[in-house]
Design an enzyme around this catalytic site. Structure first.
Site, PDB file in Angstrom:
ATOM      1  N   HIS A 118      15.122  57.422  39.442  1.00 25.46           N
ATOM      2  CA  HIS A 118      15.388  56.208  38.676  1.00 25.46           C
ATOM      3  C   HIS A 118      16.883  55.935  38.561  1.00 25.46           C
ATOM      4  O   HIS A 118      17.701  56.846  38.422  1.00 25.46           O
ATOM      5  CB  HIS A 118      14.774  56.321  37.277  1.00 25.46           C
ATOM      6  CG  HIS A 118      15.352  57.421  36.444  1.00 25.46           C
ATOM      7  ND1 HIS A 118      16.500  57.283  35.686  1.00 25.46           N
ATOM      8  CD2 HIS A 118      14.953  58.700  36.253  1.00 25.46           C
ATOM      9  CE1 HIS A 118      16.770  58.400  35.060  1.00 25.46           C
ATOM     10  NE2 HIS A 118      15.847  59.291  35.383  1.00 25.46           N
ATOM     11  N   ASP A 119      17.245  54.681  38.653  1.00 24.23           N
ATOM     12  CA  ASP A 119      18.608  54.194  38.434  1.00 24.23           C
ATOM     13  C   ASP A 119      19.618  54.722  39.453  1.00 24.23           C
ATOM     14  O   ASP A 119      20.825  54.642  39.228  1.00 24.23           O
ATOM     15  CB  ASP A 119      19.089  54.518  37.014  1.00 24.23           C
ATOM     16  CG  ASP A 119      18.174  53.955  35.944  1.00 24.23           C
ATOM     17  OD1 ASP A 119      18.162  52.726  35.768  1.00 24.23           O
ATOM     18  OD2 ASP A 119      17.440  54.735  35.297  1.00 24.23           O
ATOM     19  N   GLY A 136      17.867  61.320  38.911  1.00 26.68           N
ATOM     20  CA  GLY A 136      18.197  60.027  38.338  1.00 26.68           C
ATOM     21  C   GLY A 136      19.687  59.753  38.300  1.00 26.68           C
ATOM     22  O   GLY A 136      20.507  60.655  38.088  1.00 26.68           O
TER      23      GLY A 136
END
Length: 264
Positions: A118-119, A136
């Site tokens: 994520h991100d 992440g």
């Protein structure tokens, strides 16, 4: 062509000449650009934004839910650029409240079983080999090569034109242009072959080489090394990118060259 055995939500927005193979699944909040190929069994989740001429191979999962206990179901995206080749079983998580989006640039090859957390932000023209895992909020620059089975710690930054040897466990920032070994994550030289292939002149490669000798092979701390590079290496975009990366690092920089033998 959309196979009758595929599921495409009526609200999904597909461009021209998109092919969707049998048993693929495309959710409602999805945009797919012209000329893409969605392979058998691929899953394109809500929040996926895919550019043009991408290939999404068998069982890849794009914009899947973040593997983050803080995720509370917020509306986020995974933005994929143009001309990407995303191979079998790749997983690309969408963003969280931290930044709202996961980004993959253009012209990348993500080999089988790669995970992009994520991100994350992945630049363009990268090759990420089999079973690499990006935790992440990892930032990967342009023209980066990551060898198979490498694992990258959360929040780590990887500079442009660098190379990570297979099996590495990277938990500190990797400056532009250099290669990192897979044993103790020490500087192992500059990425000469990659830079030459990308059109860097011999003079510019030599300047990068000189800067890295100062930074990684002279028993200086990195701030002292940056100051010395500014004094002794001609100003250039590459020099300034290298020392700017080091000065702005939040996680610390990979260890210097350890052997008594110095790179020639």
């Amino acid at each position: 062509m959309i196979s009758q055995l595929a599921y495409v939500h009526p609200d999904a927005r597909l461009g021209r000449d998109v092919t969707v193979e049998p048993f693929a699944y495309i959710a409602a909040d999805v945009k797919i650009g012209d000329g893409c190929w969605i392979g058998p069994g691929a899953v394109i989740h809500d929040g996926a934004r895919i550019g043009k001429n991408c290939k999404i191979h068998t069982a890849a999962s794009i914009a899947c839910l973040p593997q983050d206990l803080k995720f509370q179901g917020e509306v986020t995206t995974a933005v994929i650029g143009d001309n990407n080749d995303i191979r079998e079983y790749v997983t690309i998580s969408r963003g969280t409240a931290s930044t709202g989006t996961t980004i993959v640039g253009n012209n990348n090859l993500l080999m089988a079983y790669v995970h992009v957390g994520h991100d994350c932000v992945v630049g363009s023209n990268c090759v990420i080999a089999n079973r690499v895992s990006l935790a992440g909020e990892v930032h990967v620059g342009d023209w980066v090569v990551i060898g198979g089975h490498a694992a990258i710690h959360q929040w780590t930054h990887i500079g442009d034109h660098s190379m990570i040897q297979g099996g590495s466990l990277l938990g500190q920032d990797l400056p532009p242009y250099v290669i990192v070994r897979n044993d103790t994550l020490r500087f192992a030289g500059i990425n000469k072959v990659g830079l030459s292939r990308r059109g860097f002149t011999p003079e510019r490669i030599r300047e990068i080489h000189d800067a890295c000798r100062i930074l990684f092979q002279n028993d200086l701390n990195y701030m002292e090394g940056c100051d010395r590079v500014e004094r002794e290496v001609p100003q250039s975009e590459e020099r300034d990118r290298l020392i700017g990366f080091i000065r702005s690092s939040k996680r610390g920089i990979i260890k210097p060259y350890a052997s008594k033998q110095r790179e020639e």
